[in-house]
Motif scaffolding. Structure first.
Motif, PDB file in Angstrom:
ATOM      1  N   SER A 141      56.429 -51.442 -31.307  1.00 25.13           N
ATOM      2  CA  SER A 141      57.741 -52.063 -31.489  1.00 25.13           C
ATOM      3  C   SER A 141      58.173 -52.773 -30.209  1.00 25.13           C
ATOM      4  O   SER A 141      57.736 -52.438 -29.101  1.00 25.13           O
ATOM      5  CB  SER A 141      58.776 -51.019 -31.910  1.00 25.13           C
ATOM      6  N   ALA A 142      59.030 -53.751 -30.380  1.00 20.86           N
ATOM      7  CA  ALA A 142      59.466 -54.598 -29.268  1.00 20.86           C
ATOM      8  C   ALA A 142      60.186 -53.808 -28.180  1.00 20.86           C
ATOM      9  O   ALA A 142      60.184 -54.216 -27.019  1.00 20.86           O
ATOM     10  CB  ALA A 142      60.365 -55.710 -29.788  1.00 20.86           C
ATOM     11  N   ASP A 143      60.786 -52.688 -28.527  1.00 18.26           N
ATOM     12  CA  ASP A 143      61.541 -51.933 -27.523  1.00 18.26           C
ATOM     13  C   ASP A 143      60.739 -50.821 -26.848  1.00 18.26           C
ATOM     14  O   ASP A 143      61.248 -50.136 -25.975  1.00 18.26           O
ATOM     15  CB  ASP A 143      62.813 -51.356 -28.140  1.00 18.26           C
ATOM     16  N   PRO A 192      54.771 -59.679 -24.493  1.00 17.25           N
ATOM     17  CA  PRO A 192      56.162 -59.668 -24.020  1.00 17.25           C
ATOM     18  C   PRO A 192      56.212 -59.486 -22.496  1.00 17.25           C
ATOM     19  O   PRO A 192      55.394 -58.768 -21.917  1.00 17.25           O
ATOM     20  CB  PRO A 192      56.770 -58.451 -24.730  1.00 17.25           C
ATOM     21  N   TRP A 223      56.190 -55.938 -20.850  1.00 15.69           N
ATOM     22  CA  TRP A 223      55.013 -55.079 -20.857  1.00 15.69           C
ATOM     23  C   TRP A 223      54.379 -55.084 -19.475  1.00 15.69           C
ATOM     24  O   TRP A 223      54.300 -56.112 -18.809  1.00 15.69           O
ATOM     25  CB  TRP A 223      53.982 -55.581 -21.856  1.00 15.69           C
TER      26      TRP A 223
END
Length: 167
Positions: free
Chosen positions: A18-20, A50, A53
Motif C-alpha cells: 500500500s502507498a502508506d 514512490p 521508499w
C-alpha cells in the motif's frame, strides 16, 4: 512473485504494497556502468518507485532480512543468485558455496520479522538453454524458487501480465 522476462512482475509486486507502507526496496542487481541497457532498466525501475521508499542495494540478503523493519520488496532473486554463483565460483563446477548461500537465504526469509515481497524470474518454462552455464542457472534458480515458495504464505505467477495465485 514469479514471472518471465518483461512479464510485469516487478511492477505488479510494487502494487502489492500500500502507498502508506514504510517500504524498503532491496535491489539485488549489480550495476555495470558499461552496460547502457542494464542502466536504463535500473533507471526505469527507480523512476516508478514512490519517493518515500528507501532503496538498499544488497548482494548479501540474509543480514538485510534479519534487520528489516517495515515492508521489504526484494527485486530480484534471479540477479541475487547470479551474484552468488559469481562470488562462489559455481560456474566452474563447485556449487557447494552457492547452495549454502541459497539455504541461508531461505532460512532468512523463513525467520524475517517483516512482510517481504520477493520477485524472481521463472526460467524453467521455456527452451532448454544451449550452454552449460544457462542450464546450471535455470536449474539452480528453479530449485531456489521452489524452496522459497515453501516458506512463503502466498505465491503468484505472472503470465502475459496476468497474475495467477498459486498459493
Amino acid at each position: 512473485m514469479l514471472g518471465g522476462a518483461r512479464s510485469g512482475k516487478s511492477a505488479h509486486a510494487e502494487g502489492l504494497v500500500s502507498a502508506d507502507e514504510q517500504v524498503t526496496y532491496v535491489a539485488t542487481g549489480r550495476r555495470d556502468p558499461g552496460d547502457a541497457a542494464w542502466q536504463a532498466r535500473i533507471a526505469a525501475h527507480v523512476s516508478r518507485r514512490p519517493a518515500h521508499w528507501r532503496t538498499v542495494e544488497a548482494g548479501d540478503l540474509p543480514p538485510v532480512l534479519a534487520a528489516a523493519t517495515g515492508t521489504l520488496l526484494v527485486d530480484d532473486i534471479a540477479t541475487w543468485l547470479t551474484g552468488a554463483l559469481d562470488d562462489t565460483g559455481a560456474w566452474d563446477g563447485d556449487l557447494s558455496g552457492a547452495r549454502a548461500r541459497c539455504e541461508e537465504l531461505v532460512a532468512a526469509v523463513r525467520t524475517c520479522p517483516s512482510k517481504i515481497v520477493l520477485v524472481s524470474a521463472e526460467v524453467g518454462l521455456g527452451v532448454v538453454p544451449a550452454t552449460p552455464s544457462g542450464r546450471l542457472f535455470r536449474d539452480e534458480l528453479g530449485s531456489l524458487n521452489a524452496r522459497l515458495a515453501e516458506v512463503c504464505d502466498e505465491v503468484l505467477l505472472l503470465v502475459a501480465g496476468v497474475p495467477l495465485r498459486l498459493r
